[in-house]
Design an enzyme around this catalytic site. Structure first.
Site, PDB file in Angstrom:
ATOM      1  N   GLU A  75       0.823  -1.201   0.000  1.00  0.00           N
ATOM      2  CA  GLU A  75       0.000   0.000   0.000  1.00  0.00           C
ATOM      3  C   GLU A  75       0.866   1.263   0.000  1.00  0.00           C
ATOM      4  OE1 GLU A  75      -2.232  -3.127   2.485  1.00  0.00           O
ATOM      5  OE2 GLU A  75      -0.174  -2.619   1.939  1.00  0.00           O
ATOM      6  N   ARG A 216     -22.305 -27.304  18.051  1.00  0.00           N
ATOM      7  CA  ARG A 216     -22.397 -26.912  16.645  1.00  0.00           C
ATOM      8  C   ARG A 216     -22.973 -25.508  16.489  1.00  0.00           C
ATOM      9  NH1 ARG A 216     -25.171 -31.797  13.160  1.00  0.00           N
ATOM     10  NH2 ARG A 216     -23.409 -33.271  13.126  1.00  0.00           N
ATOM     11  N   LEU A 236     -25.591 -31.991   8.892  1.00  0.00           N
ATOM     12  CA  LEU A 236     -24.765 -31.090   9.707  1.00  0.00           C
ATOM     13  C   LEU A 236     -25.541 -29.867  10.165  1.00  0.00           C
ATOM     14  CD1 LEU A 236     -21.212 -31.202   8.084  1.00  0.00           C
ATOM     15  CD2 LEU A 236     -22.243 -32.722   9.762  1.00  0.00           C
TER      16      LEU A 236
END
Length: 390
Positions: A75, A216, A236
């Site tokens: 940059e 989960r 899932l």
């Protein structure tokens, strides 16, 4: 450009959204930035990074790339090139292959340099995967009022994949500490995950399965192998109260720092075998990813590129063995059922351990009864691996 210890991405812990289409000029500029990045040395501690500065009308103001440790970041190099051409970057767009840093190392933070130059928009192909103390350049830029777009969700999978291919080994190393991997196993007393005929539903009972759904719901991704996908066709899903008769307020322990509100985790299949179009894991919400590798480091890199920070690894002995052998598991959730099979698939394969002194040791954090089953949560042991183990 970036230090060997880069910052975290700005949008950590979120599953990816459907990819958007970049404006034509930005798309072309990102491709050019990738070409510039490839000019940098590949054998330094820092990644290869390229940057193109665009004017509001899409014309190029300056270009830059990193030339090695201690040299200006991409940059800063592009800003210097713009100045040398007599161009003012105010109101323009910085298109970069890797998220601008906010870390001060041998050179100053790129995000601050872009802000001070008056850049109005930043586009990057990959989020910075590294340590939290490095910060988040995109977050810093956004806080300064700069429009920020980054990662696969913003630039598309193709360009992000190209950027990852360029700096894959570096990205994988940098991403490893930032992605917390939980290995889940559900076994019999003799360490089996399936009977001799391959059946495995159900080894554990409803309470253990309900706890697994709660875990989960609190992670960013659920990972299985393609072998598990083809054998079991798992959906899932994350159903915190997914079993009849199980109270949503279960007292079963969750990973440390677990949020109260469930998230919609990314569903990930690891392996080279094709996942059928009709497989339930694909779903209909766009939150499916196949990673066609068996290398845990590259799996983690792919997840980090999508802002994933907490993962539960569920799928198959081969995948579990690969992650354990690679030292890529941070936390173990072992659900143990009072069952004997005597034969069938083992939870883990060969770990290249030939003597007890080489055993992978874990530090027990929590033990709890879940119905007739037992849950053990453990983390990697530190110090002398033989200490306290007569």
């Amino acid at each position: 450009m970036h230090d060997p210890h880069p910052p975290q991405p700005a949008a950590a812990g979120t599953a990816p959204l459907p990819a958007t289409v970049l404006p034509v000029a930005e798309h072309a500029a990102l491709r050019r930035a990738l070409e510039l990045a490839a000019r940098g040395p590949a054998d330094t501690p820092n990644p290869q990074v390229g940057c193109v500065l665009l004017a509001p009308d899409g014309t190029t103001l300056g270009e830059g790339h990193h030339r090695g440790a201690g040299t200006p970041h991409a940059e800063a190099d592009a800003l210097a090139d713009a100045a040398a051409r007599g161009h003012d970057p105010r109101g323009g767009t910085a298109v970069v292959t890797l998220e601008p840093c906010r870390h001060t190392g041998r050179t100053g933070p790129c995000a601050r340099a872009l802000r001070e130059a008056g850049v109005a928009r930043v586009v990057f192909a990959l989020p910075d995967p590294g340590a939290a103390e490095g910060g988040g350049g995109a977050e810093l830029a956004a806080a300064a009022g700069i429009d920020v777009a980054g990662g696969p969700a913003a630039v598309g999978e193709e360009l992000s994949e190209t950027a990852l291919d360029l700096i894959g080994p570096w990205y994988a190393r940098a991403a490893r500490p930032a992605v917390h991997v939980i290995l889940k196993t559900a076994t019999t007393l003799d360490g089996r995950v399936a009977a001799a005929d391959g059946t495995s539903r159900w080894i554990t009972g409803p309470a253990a399965r309900e706890h697994a759904h709660r875990v989960r719901a609190g992670v960013d991704a659920i990972v299985v192998g393609t072998g598990t996908v083809l054998a079991d066709d798992p959906a899932l899903t994350a159903r915190p109260a997914g079993e009849p008769g199980i109270a949503p307020g279960s007292r079963a322990a969750l990973p440390s720092g677990e949020p109260d509100a469930p998230r919609r985790p990314l569903r990930v299949a690891v392996g080279r075998r094709p996942v059928p179009a009709t497989a339930r894991i694909r779903g209909s919400d766009g939150r499916f990813l196949q990673v066609t590798t068996h290398d845990p480091a590259l799996v983690i890199a792919q997840l980090a590129a999508r802002g994933v920070r907490r993962v539960v690894l569920e799928g198959g002995p081969h995948l579990a063995t690969a992650f354990l052998r690679a030292g890529a598991v941070d936390e173990l959730h072992a659900y143990l059922a009072p069952v004997h099979l005597g034969a069938g698939a083992a939870a883990v394969g060969d770990l290249d351990v030939t003597t007890i002194g080489e055993a992978l040791r874990w530090r027990t954090e929590h033990v709890e009864r879940l119905g007739e089953d037992v849950l053990l949560i453990a983390r990697t042991a530190t110090g002398d691996p033989a200490a306290g183990h007569p």
